[in-house]
Design an enzyme around this catalytic site. Structure first.
Site, mmCIF file in Angstrom:
data_model
loop_
_atom_site.group_PDB
_atom_site.id
_atom_site.type_symbol
_atom_site.label_atom_id
_atom_site.label_comp_id
_atom_site.label_asym_id
_atom_site.label_seq_id
_atom_site.Cartn_x
_atom_site.Cartn_y
_atom_site.Cartn_z
ATOM 1 N N ASP A 18 27.517 29.338 -17.867
ATOM 2 C CA ASP A 18 28.023 30.391 -16.993
ATOM 3 C C ASP A 18 26.847 31.328 -16.722
ATOM 4 O O ASP A 18 25.876 31.346 -17.494
ATOM 5 C CB ASP A 18 29.170 31.129 -17.693
ATOM 6 C CG ASP A 18 29.672 32.320 -16.904
ATOM 7 O OD1 ASP A 18 29.876 32.181 -15.690
ATOM 8 O OD2 ASP A 18 29.839 33.392 -17.516
ATOM 9 N N ASP A 20 26.906 35.080 -15.203
ATOM 10 C CA ASP A 20 27.051 36.521 -15.424
ATOM 11 C C ASP A 20 27.441 36.845 -16.863
ATOM 12 O O ASP A 20 28.429 36.309 -17.386
ATOM 13 C CB ASP A 20 28.098 37.094 -14.473
ATOM 14 C CG ASP A 20 27.739 36.841 -13.015
ATOM 15 O OD1 ASP A 20 26.586 36.478 -12.748
ATOM 16 O OD2 ASP A 20 28.622 36.996 -12.149
ATOM 17 N N ASP A 192 30.877 33.660 -21.505
ATOM 18 C CA ASP A 192 31.321 34.910 -22.125
ATOM 19 C C ASP A 192 32.801 35.173 -21.916
ATOM 20 O O ASP A 192 33.362 36.077 -22.525
ATOM 21 C CB ASP A 192 30.543 36.086 -21.513
ATOM 22 C CG ASP A 192 30.976 36.347 -20.076
ATOM 23 O OD1 ASP A 192 31.637 37.375 -19.823
ATOM 24 O OD2 ASP A 192 30.679 35.517 -19.209
#
Length: 277
Positions: A18, A20, A192
Site C-alpha cells: 500500500d 499512503d 496500514d
C-alpha cells in the site's frame, strides 16, 4: 528478516505495498493539493478542505464511510481537470513533495525485496496520475491504482473507471499472480489500513505497517507482524548507505563508468612513467 534470495527455478514472487502511510507518511493525492491550487485546478476553499481531510487521514480516524465520502468529493473535485496538466504538475513537484516523506524503513524493505529477486508492486487507492510517478521514483516494478474516466477532450469526467480499494485490491493481486506467475503463498504484503485485510490475507506473508486500531486488532488476532515506520528520509540521503538494486541500465552505466575509470588510470600511469623517465 527477509528470506534468502529466491530460487529462480521456483514460481516467481512479489511484495505488494500500500502507498499512503505505508511507504510515504501522508496521503499521496492530498499532498499535491497546494500544487493543484497554484496550477489553477482548485480554489482556496478546496485547499482547506483537503488539508482537513489530510488531518483526518493522518489521525487514523478515516473509516470506510469517511473514505467513501472522500472518494466522492475528490472525484467531483477533479471533474474537468486536464489530464496532461495534472501529469505535468505532479512531475514538476514530485521530488519536492514526495521524496521527503518516503519512509526510510519502507525504502529499505523495497531494496531488500528486489535483492531477493521479488517484484515490488505498489497497490494504492490514489489516482494513477499520482501513483505511477511515485512508483517510478521508488523503483517499483508495477503499479495498481485508481483510474478516472477521461473524456474525448482530455479531461476527467468525474467518473471512476477502476477503484483500487478494499476487496478490489485483493482481486488485482490475484490477477497479477495469475498473469505474472506469482506464488501468493510465498508473497509479501504491507498496509496500514483494515480496509486492506483482503489484500493482506491473500498472501503468505502479510504485515501491518503503522496500523490503524482496527488493523492492529486484526493483526494481533491473526499473529501478523506489526511494523513501525517513522523515519521519513530523502532517497538521495540514503544512497551512500544503501545500494540501488542492479537494473540493466544501471549495470550498463556502471560498466561504462568502470571502463572510463580504467582508461583514465592507464592514461595517468603512462603519463607518470613518461614524466619520471
Amino acid at each position: 528478516m527477509l528470506k534468502d534470495v529466491e530460487n529462480h527455478s521456483m514460481p516467481r514472487t512479489a511484495a505488494f505495498f500500500d502507498l499512503d502511510k505505508t511507504v510515504i507518511a501522508k496521503s499521496s493525492t492530498l499532498t499535491f493539493s497546494k500544487s493543484f491550487y497554484q496550477g489553477g485546478l482548485i480554489n482556496r476553499r478546496a485547499v482547506l478542505r483537503t488539508a482537513y481531510s489530510q488531518f483526518v487521514f493522518l489521525a487514523g480516524g478515516a473509516d470506510h464511510d469517511q473514505m467513501e465520502r472522500m472518494r466522492k468529493y475528490l472525484s467531483a473535485l477533479c471533474r474537468g481537470w486536464n489530464v496532461q496538466q495534472v501529469k505535468e504538475i505532479v512531475a514538476e513537484t514530485l521530488h519536492d513533495l514526495i521524496d521527503p516523506i518516503i519512509y526510510d524503513e519502507a525504502a529499505t524493505l523495497i531494496e531488500q525485496h528486489h535483492t531477493a529477486g521479488r517484484d515490488v508492486v505498489i497497490v494504492s487507492t490514489s489516482g494513477a496520475e499520482v501513483v505511477e510517478p511515485i512508483g517510478e521514483l521508488l523503483g517499483a516494478d508495477r503499479v495498481v491504482a485508481t483510474r478516472m474516466v477521461v473524456g474525448d477532450d482530455g479531461c476527467f469526467t468525474g467518473e471512476v473507471e477502476y477503484y483500487a480499494y478494499g476487496p478490489t485490491k485483493a482481486e488485482a493481486v490475484r490477477e497479477l499472480a495469475e498473469s505474472e506467475g506469482y506464488d501468493l503463498t510465498r508473497c509479501y504484503a504491507y498496509s496500514d489500513s483494515v480496509t486492506d485485510v483482503p489484500m493482506l490475507e491473500s498472501v503468505g506473508h502479510p504485515h501491518a505497517v503503522n496500523p490503524d486500531r482496527a488493523l492492529r486488532r486484526e493483526a494481533l488476532a491473526r499473529e501478523w507482524p506489526i511494523l513501525d515506520f517513522h523515519r521519513p528520509v530523502r532517497l538521495k540521503q540514503r544512497l551512500p548507505a544503501f545500494s540501488v538494486p542492479p537494473r540493466p541500465a544501471l549495470v550498463a552505466a556502471a560498466a561504462i563508468g568502470a571502463a572510463a575509470a580504467t582508461a583514465g588510470l592507464v592514461w595517468y600511469a603512462s603519463r607518470r612513467r613518461t614524466t619520471v623517465a
